[in-house]
Design a protein around this motif. Structure first.
Motif, PDB file in Angstrom:
ATOM      1  N   GLU A 110       0.833  -1.204   0.000  1.00  0.00           N
ATOM      2  CA  GLU A 110       0.000   0.000   0.000  1.00  0.00           C
ATOM      3  C   GLU A 110       0.869   1.257   0.000  1.00  0.00           C
ATOM      4  O   GLU A 110       0.353   2.358  -0.085  1.00  0.00           O
ATOM      5  CB  GLU A 110      -0.941   0.018   1.207  1.00  0.00           C
ATOM      6  N   PRO A 112       2.811   4.096  -1.504  1.00  0.00           N
ATOM      7  CA  PRO A 112       2.788   4.687  -2.843  1.00  0.00           C
ATOM      8  C   PRO A 112       4.132   4.530  -3.553  1.00  0.00           C
ATOM      9  O   PRO A 112       5.192   4.588  -2.933  1.00  0.00           O
ATOM     10  CB  PRO A 112       2.488   6.168  -2.576  1.00  0.00           C
ATOM     11  N   GLU A 113       4.074   4.320  -4.871  1.00  0.00           N
ATOM     12  CA  GLU A 113       5.288   4.101  -5.670  1.00  0.00           C
ATOM     13  C   GLU A 113       6.274   5.254  -5.580  1.00  0.00           C
ATOM     14  O   GLU A 113       7.476   5.047  -5.614  1.00  0.00           O
ATOM     15  CB  GLU A 113       4.920   3.887  -7.145  1.00  0.00           C
ATOM     16  N   GLU A 136       4.960  11.969   0.064  1.00  0.00           N
ATOM     17  CA  GLU A 136       4.098  11.100  -0.740  1.00  0.00           C
ATOM     18  C   GLU A 136       3.627   9.867   0.041  1.00  0.00           C
ATOM     19  O   GLU A 136       2.604   9.287  -0.276  1.00  0.00           O
ATOM     20  CB  GLU A 136       4.803  10.670  -2.026  1.00  0.00           C
ATOM     21  N   GLY A 140      -2.869  10.261  -0.521  1.00  0.00           N
ATOM     22  CA  GLY A 140      -3.703   9.318  -1.262  1.00  0.00           C
ATOM     23  C   GLY A 140      -4.163   8.144  -0.418  1.00  0.00           C
ATOM     24  O   GLY A 140      -3.637   7.875   0.655  1.00  0.00           O
ATOM     25  N   GLY A 141      -5.177   7.484  -0.913  1.00  0.00           N
ATOM     26  CA  GLY A 141      -5.693   6.303  -0.223  1.00  0.00           C
ATOM     27  C   GLY A 141      -6.635   6.667   0.904  1.00  0.00           C
ATOM     28  O   GLY A 141      -6.624   7.781   1.417  1.00  0.00           O
ATOM     29  N   SER A 145      -6.004   1.975   3.515  1.00  0.00           N
ATOM     30  CA  SER A 145      -4.705   2.067   2.845  1.00  0.00           C
ATOM     31  C   SER A 145      -3.656   2.672   3.774  1.00  0.00           C
ATOM     32  O   SER A 145      -2.539   2.167   3.871  1.00  0.00           O
ATOM     33  CB  SER A 145      -4.828   2.909   1.570  1.00  0.00           C
ATOM     34  N   ARG A 149      -0.305   0.688   5.142  1.00  0.00           N
ATOM     35  CA  ARG A 149       1.086   1.124   4.914  1.00  0.00           C
ATOM     36  C   ARG A 149       1.813   1.380   6.224  1.00  0.00           C
ATOM     37  O   ARG A 149       3.004   1.103   6.345  1.00  0.00           O
ATOM     38  CB  ARG A 149       1.155   2.296   3.954  1.00  0.00           C
TER      39      ARG A 149
END
Length: 192
Positions: A110, A112-113, A136, A140-141, A145, A149
């Motif tokens: 989860e 982020p890239e 980052e 998001g999520g 999520s 993470r």
């Protein structure tokens, strides 16, 4: 009735203003993660291996483990090979995510890239560890999520940090909230 409505409206505006002021005042207070010259003997940083260490035949590849997620919603530890068994190295491997083969087996992340590990600092005086990731990581999520993470970071860190409290920083500032929904982060992250 008109006086009641005006009084109610003024009270609501006052409460909203007060809430906004306290929220932004707390956000503005986030202390920067600065290390002075005097503190250099207290705080050290795990760094990637130097070039001469990479060529040293005495440095054998070691097994390390990182925490990923499965399609069943559980944490699965995956083995990786690394020359240095440091927290910096292990978290760097976690941030890279699962291999293509692992993805085909239902293993995913989860995180982020575009999230990156900036540093891992040890504060010997407070016997704690500070993980500094790019912002980052917290973007998001939804709630699940963000929780997943954090679990990945905590579970991986716990294997290599022992009982030391671990604090999460994003771009040098102590993380208080993550994600678009503003999920509160209890620090240290491994003591929740």
């Amino acid at each position: 009735m008109g006086i009641f409505i005006r009084t109610l409206a003024i009270t609501l505006l006052f409460c909203l203003g007060y809430y906004a002021w306290t929220y932004f005042a707390k956000e503005g207070y986030s202390p920067e993660l600065n290390i002075t010259k005097e503190a250099k003997n207290i705080v050290t940083q795990d760094k990637p291996p130097k070039e001469d260490e990479k060529q040293n035949p005495e440095n054998q590849m070691q097994d390390v483990r990182v925490a990923f997620l499965t399609n069943e919603g559980t944490i699965k530890f995956v083995s990786r090979k690394a020359k240095h068994k440091t927290l910096y190295t292990v978290l760097g491997l976690l941030m890279k995510g699962p291999t293509e083969e692992e993805k085909h087996q239902g293993i995913f992340t989860e995180i982020p890239e575009n999230a990156r590990l900036i540093s891992v600092k040890r504060n010997e005086e407070e016997n704690s560890i500070i993980l500094n990731l790019t912002k980052e990581f917290g973007e998001g999520g939804g709630t699940q999520s963000i929780q997943a993470r954090l679990d990945q970071i905590v579970r991986t860190t716990t294997l290599y940090a022992g009982n030391k409290p671990v604090y999460l920083y994003l771009d040098g500032k102590k993380a208080q909230y993550l994600g678009g929904e503003g999920i509160y982060i209890e620090q240290p992250i491994n003591r929740r």
